[in-house]
Design a protein around this motif. Structure first.
Motif, PDB file in Angstrom:
ATOM      1  N   VAL A 151     -14.996 -33.053 -12.616  1.00  0.00           N
ATOM      2  CA  VAL A 151     -16.023 -32.787 -13.619  1.00  0.00           C
ATOM      3  C   VAL A 151     -15.434 -32.995 -15.004  1.00  0.00           C
ATOM      4  CG1 VAL A 151     -17.646 -31.070 -14.532  1.00  0.00           C
ATOM      5  CG2 VAL A 151     -17.143 -31.153 -12.088  1.00  0.00           C
ATOM      6  N   ASP A 152     -16.244 -33.583 -15.904  1.00  0.00           N
ATOM      7  CA  ASP A 152     -15.820 -33.846 -17.278  1.00  0.00           C
ATOM      8  C   ASP A 152     -14.754 -34.931 -17.348  1.00  0.00           C
ATOM      9  OD1 ASP A 152     -17.496 -32.367 -18.786  1.00  0.00           O
ATOM     10  OD2 ASP A 152     -16.089 -30.771 -19.259  1.00  0.00           O
ATOM     11  N   ALA A 153     -14.786 -35.855 -16.395  1.00  0.00           N
ATOM     12  CA  ALA A 153     -13.834 -36.970 -16.417  1.00  0.00           C
ATOM     13  C   ALA A 153     -14.564 -38.246 -16.817  1.00  0.00           C
ATOM     14  CB  ALA A 153     -13.187 -37.143 -15.046  1.00  0.00           C
ATOM     15  N   THR A 154     -13.810 -39.226 -17.251  1.00  0.00           N
ATOM     16  CA  THR A 154     -14.401 -40.516 -17.589  1.00  0.00           C
ATOM     17  C   THR A 154     -14.562 -41.349 -16.315  1.00  0.00           C
ATOM     18  OG1 THR A 154     -12.227 -41.492 -17.968  1.00  0.00           O
ATOM     19  CG2 THR A 154     -13.326 -40.466 -19.854  1.00  0.00           C
ATOM     20  N   GLU A 155     -15.330 -42.430 -16.423  1.00  0.00           N
ATOM     21  CA  GLU A 155     -15.602 -43.263 -15.254  1.00  0.00           C
ATOM     22  C   GLU A 155     -14.360 -43.997 -14.759  1.00  0.00           C
ATOM     23  OE1 GLU A 155     -18.919 -45.850 -15.559  1.00  0.00           O
ATOM     24  OE2 GLU A 155     -20.277 -44.315 -16.315  1.00  0.00           O
ATOM     25  N   GLU A 156     -13.286 -43.995 -15.550  1.00  0.00           N
ATOM     26  CA  GLU A 156     -12.068 -44.678 -15.119  1.00  0.00           C
ATOM     27  C   GLU A 156     -11.373 -43.923 -13.980  1.00  0.00           C
ATOM     28  OE1 GLU A 156     -12.812 -44.179 -18.337  1.00  0.00           O
ATOM     29  OE2 GLU A 156     -13.368 -46.244 -18.779  1.00  0.00           O
ATOM     30  N   VAL A 157     -11.735 -42.648 -13.776  1.00  0.00           N
ATOM     31  CA  VAL A 157     -11.126 -41.868 -12.706  1.00  0.00           C
ATOM     32  C   VAL A 157     -11.552 -42.428 -11.357  1.00  0.00           C
ATOM     33  CG1 VAL A 157     -11.144 -39.621 -11.563  1.00  0.00           C
ATOM     34  CG2 VAL A 157     -10.854 -39.757 -14.031  1.00  0.00           C
ATOM     35  N   ASP A 158     -10.598 -42.596 -10.449  1.00  0.00           N
ATOM     36  CA  ASP A 158     -10.879 -43.171  -9.132  1.00  0.00           C
ATOM     37  C   ASP A 158     -11.341 -42.068  -8.179  1.00  0.00           C
ATOM     38  OD1 ASP A 158     -11.096 -44.835  -6.987  1.00  0.00           O
ATOM     39  OD2 ASP A 158      -8.943 -44.894  -6.559  1.00  0.00           O
ATOM     40  N   GLY A 159     -12.588 -41.714  -8.276  1.00  0.00           N
ATOM     41  CA  GLY A 159     -13.160 -40.666  -7.429  1.00  0.00           C
ATOM     42  C   GLY A 159     -14.536 -40.314  -7.940  1.00  0.00           C
ATOM     43  N   THR A 160     -15.247 -39.485  -7.207  1.00  0.00           N
ATOM     44  CA  THR A 160     -16.579 -39.076  -7.637  1.00  0.00           C
ATOM     45  C   THR A 160     -16.476 -38.150  -8.840  1.00  0.00           C
ATOM     46  OG1 THR A 160     -17.598 -39.341  -5.468  1.00  0.00           O
ATOM     47  CG2 THR A 160     -18.639 -37.776  -6.967  1.00  0.00           C
ATOM     48  N   THR A 161     -17.237 -38.434  -9.865  1.00  0.00           N
ATOM     49  CA  THR A 161     -17.225 -37.618 -11.078  1.00  0.00           C
ATOM     50  C   THR A 161     -18.653 -37.213 -11.441  1.00  0.00           C
ATOM     51  OG1 THR A 161     -17.442 -39.509 -12.586  1.00  0.00           O
ATOM     52  CG2 THR A 161     -15.205 -38.867 -11.948  1.00  0.00           C
ATOM     53  N   VAL A 162     -18.763 -36.057 -12.060  1.00  0.00           N
ATOM     54  CA  VAL A 162     -20.042 -35.569 -12.575  1.00  0.00           C
ATOM     55  C   VAL A 162     -19.794 -35.126 -14.011  1.00  0.00           C
ATOM     56  CG1 VAL A 162     -21.958 -33.958 -12.285  1.00  0.00           C
ATOM     57  CG2 VAL A 162     -20.711 -34.783 -10.271  1.00  0.00           C
ATOM     58  N   SER A 163     -20.606 -35.599 -14.932  1.00  0.00           N
ATOM     59  CA  SER A 163     -20.352 -35.272 -16.333  1.00  0.00           C
ATOM     60  C   SER A 163     -21.629 -35.369 -17.148  1.00  0.00           C
ATOM     61  CB  SER A 163     -19.288 -36.211 -16.921  1.00  0.00           C
ATOM     62  OG  SER A 163     -19.720 -37.555 -16.860  1.00  0.00           O
ATOM     63  N   ILE A 164     -21.544 -34.872 -18.371  1.00  0.00           N
ATOM     64  CA  ILE A 164     -22.603 -35.017 -19.368  1.00  0.00           C
ATOM     65  C   ILE A 164     -22.114 -36.038 -20.386  1.00  0.00           C
ATOM     66  CG2 ILE A 164     -23.893 -33.828 -21.191  1.00  0.00           C
ATOM     67  CD1 ILE A 164     -23.729 -31.292 -19.473  1.00  0.00           C
ATOM     68  N   ASP A 165     -23.007 -36.887 -20.847  1.00  0.00           N
ATOM     69  CA  ASP A 165     -22.649 -37.977 -21.763  1.00  0.00           C
ATOM     70  C   ASP A 165     -22.274 -37.415 -23.138  1.00  0.00           C
ATOM     71  OD1 ASP A 165     -22.375 -40.262 -23.245  1.00  0.00           O
ATOM     72  OD2 ASP A 165     -24.362 -41.066 -22.803  1.00  0.00           O
ATOM     73  N   GLN A 166     -20.987 -37.202 -23.332  1.00  0.00           N
ATOM     74  CA  GLN A 166     -20.501 -36.595 -24.569  1.00  0.00           C
ATOM     75  C   GLN A 166     -20.663 -37.537 -25.762  1.00  0.00           C
ATOM     76  OE1 GLN A 166     -19.518 -33.355 -24.468  1.00  0.00           O
ATOM     77  NE2 GLN A 166     -19.958 -33.403 -22.273  1.00  0.00           N
ATOM     78  N   ALA A 167     -20.308 -38.792 -25.571  1.00  0.00           N
ATOM     79  CA  ALA A 167     -20.458 -39.762 -26.662  1.00  0.00           C
ATOM     80  C   ALA A 167     -21.930 -39.929 -27.021  1.00  0.00           C
ATOM     81  CB  ALA A 167     -19.848 -41.101 -26.267  1.00  0.00           C
ATOM     82  N   SER A 195     -10.718 -34.451 -23.435  1.00  0.00           N
ATOM     83  CA  SER A 195     -11.495 -35.680 -23.312  1.00  0.00           C
ATOM     84  C   SER A 195     -12.880 -35.522 -23.928  1.00  0.00           C
ATOM     85  CB  SER A 195     -11.612 -36.096 -21.842  1.00  0.00           C
ATOM     86  OG  SER A 195     -12.165 -35.058 -21.054  1.00  0.00           O
ATOM     87  N   ASP A 196     -13.503 -34.340 -23.809  1.00  0.00           N
ATOM     88  CA  ASP A 196     -14.819 -34.121 -24.418  1.00  0.00           C
ATOM     89  C   ASP A 196     -14.754 -34.308 -25.930  1.00  0.00           C
ATOM     90  OD1 ASP A 196     -15.924 -33.620 -22.000  1.00  0.00           O
ATOM     91  OD2 ASP A 196     -16.336 -31.500 -22.328  1.00  0.00           O
ATOM     92  N   ALA A 197     -13.719 -33.759 -26.548  1.00  0.00           N
ATOM     93  CA  ALA A 197     -13.569 -33.886 -28.000  1.00  0.00           C
ATOM     94  C   ALA A 197     -13.395 -35.344 -28.389  1.00  0.00           C
ATOM     95  CB  ALA A 197     -12.377 -33.059 -28.479  1.00  0.00           C
ATOM     96  N   GLU A 198     -12.594 -36.065 -27.624  1.00  0.00           N
ATOM     97  CA  GLU A 198     -12.349 -37.470 -27.939  1.00  0.00           C
ATOM     98  C   GLU A 198     -13.614 -38.309 -27.758  1.00  0.00           C
ATOM     99  OE1 GLU A 198      -9.996 -40.297 -29.561  1.00  0.00           O
ATOM    100  OE2 GLU A 198      -9.558 -38.165 -29.283  1.00  0.00           O
ATOM    101  N   LEU A 199     -14.372 -38.023 -26.703  1.00  0.00           N
ATOM    102  CA  LEU A 199     -15.605 -38.780 -26.466  1.00  0.00           C
ATOM    103  C   LEU A 199     -16.643 -38.497 -27.552  1.00  0.00           C
ATOM    104  CD1 LEU A 199     -15.855 -38.332 -22.597  1.00  0.00           C
ATOM    105  CD2 LEU A 199     -15.509 -40.493 -23.815  1.00  0.00           C
ATOM    106  N   ARG A 200     -16.736 -37.249 -28.000  1.00  0.00           N
ATOM    107  CA  ARG A 200     -17.681 -36.926 -29.073  1.00  0.00           C
ATOM    108  C   ARG A 200     -17.271 -37.621 -30.369  1.00  0.00           C
ATOM    109  NH1 ARG A 200     -18.026 -30.462 -27.480  1.00  0.00           N
ATOM    110  NH2 ARG A 200     -18.638 -30.890 -25.319  1.00  0.00           N
ATOM    111  N   TYR A 201     -15.973 -37.667 -30.631  1.00  0.00           N
ATOM    112  CA  TYR A 201     -15.502 -38.361 -31.830  1.00  0.00           C
ATOM    113  C   TYR A 201     -15.810 -39.860 -31.729  1.00  0.00           C
ATOM    114  CZ  TYR A 201     -12.417 -40.391 -35.319  1.00  0.00           C
ATOM    115  OH  TYR A 201     -11.923 -41.123 -36.376  1.00  0.00           O
ATOM    116  N   GLN A 202     -15.579 -40.443 -30.559  1.00  0.00           N
ATOM    117  CA  GLN A 202     -15.869 -41.865 -30.380  1.00  0.00           C
ATOM    118  C   GLN A 202     -17.354 -42.139 -30.563  1.00  0.00           C
ATOM    119  OE1 GLN A 202     -14.313 -43.023 -26.554  1.00  0.00           O
ATOM    120  NE2 GLN A 202     -12.207 -42.495 -27.104  1.00  0.00           N
TER     121      GLN A 202
END
Length: 345
Positions: A151-167, A195-202
């Motif tokens: 959870v809260d990972a970027t799509e580059e992670v090799d596995g199932t991820t669930v997240s909210i679009d921070q950017a 990563s959430d902080a970085e994605l929001r900044y991006q």
């Protein structure tokens, strides 16, 4: 019925009460499909009347599953992670699972892997990894030992991820301010290692640049109101000129508003402010805070659903599930140059 009395009720008591065999009761408890609806209803009524609580050990023997899920989480002192964990626990109970939670004081790959190994000793059926930092190394070393989601990972992670679009959430905030005529928009971010902080900044940078606007210097906090206050003070002291401010979370926005007022700047008369998260208190800030809402209930439920899918179908393909945040308009933003009611120069 008292707890000790409920604990004394057995599957045979339920069988006698409902007039069926104990094997039928077991099928109902384990959601087996080969039970008639009328029989299922009668057994469920007996369970409710007697206050029967099935043994997790007995259930695990019949299903070949422990009915335990492991959650490894970092940052649970923060609003977002704590809300997520609570919602995973609630959702797990609706599926008859119990959750074993390990919280980390520091995010390090070794600490997360150690937590995973400890949970593995309890025979958990699956793992939820809340990794607000980059977790590529952890995921790579986990391999296929046990079904897991991140959870809260970027799509580059090799596995199932669930997240909210921070950017995307940050883009909503910047687009709102640009729509109000603001061009000098400052951003106070959370810690860069999150990563959430970085994605929001991006998201802030990309949206500014898409409108031909230059991003202003980055000022960083640690998610706390005090750090938001200090970051806003540093921005003011640096001499950078801004008429609007996006902040990485609502708590830092609270501190930033206090710093602006201490410097003689009114909100939103002089500076419009947008937060992130929509904590329950945000509607009662002075002024009520315009912000970006994250649905942590949905995030918890969907994370649990994805993990159960991985448990039921170990060979299923990994996928990335992303939800969109929602913009919440309140009183801390105003069109550039528009005077506040009762305010004059």
């Amino acid at each position: 019925m008292r707890r000790d009395e409920a604990a004394a009720v057995t599957i045979h008591d339920v069988a006698r009460q409902s007039g069926v065999s104990y094997q039928t009761v077991s099928r109902v408890v384990n959601n087996h499909p080969s039970v008639a609806d009328t029989t299922r209803a009668r057994v469920q009524e007996a369970i409710a009347q007697l206050g029967y609580r099935p043994s997790l050990l007995a259930k695990s023997l019949s299903t070949r599953r422990s009915m335990l899920l492991g959650v490894v989480a970092y940052g649970t002192e923060q609003y977002g992670p704590s809300q997520f964990v609570q919602n995973v626990q609630r959702s797990a109970r609706t599926h008859s699972y119990e959750v074993l939670l390990v919280t980390l004081r520091e995010f390090e790959e070794a600490a997360m892997l150690e937590a995973v190994a400890r949970l593995g000793q309890f025979g958990v059926d699956g793992l939820v990894l809340l990794a607000p930092h980059h977790a590529h190394g952890v995921v790579r070393r986990l391999g296929t030992q046990v079904p897991f989601i991140v959870v809260d990972a970027t799509e580059e992670v090799d596995g199932t991820t669930v997240s909210i679009d921070q950017a995307g959430g940050a883009a909503l905030a910047v687009e709102h301010l640009i729509g109000l005529g603001h061009r000098a928009i400052l951003h106070i971010s959370g810690p860069k290692e999150w990563s959430d902080a970085e994605l929001r900044y991006q998201g802030y940078v990309q949206t500014m640049e898409s409108h031909g606007l230059a991003p202003l210097p980055r000022f960083e906090g640690d998610w706390s109101p005090a750090s938001g206050f200090a970051a806003a003070q540093r921005a003011l002291d640096s001499g950078v000129s801004f008429t609007a401010l996006t902040v990485g979370n609502d708590q830092m926005a609270l501190g930033a508003v206090a710093a602006l007022r201490a410097a003689g700047r009114s909100v939103p008369g002089d500076v419009s402010v947008v937060g992130f998260d929509d904590i329950p208190e945000a509607a009662y800030f002075e002024p009520p805070l315009t912000t970006v809402a994250q649905d942590f209930g949905l995030l918890g439920r969907k994370s649990l659903e994805e993990l159960l899918r991985r448990i039921a179908e170990p060979a299923s393909r990994s996928r990335h599930v992303i939800f969109q945040p929602q913009f919440v308009l309140r009183s801390s933003t105003r069109r550039l140059g528009e005077e506040e009611p009762g305010w004059s120069r």
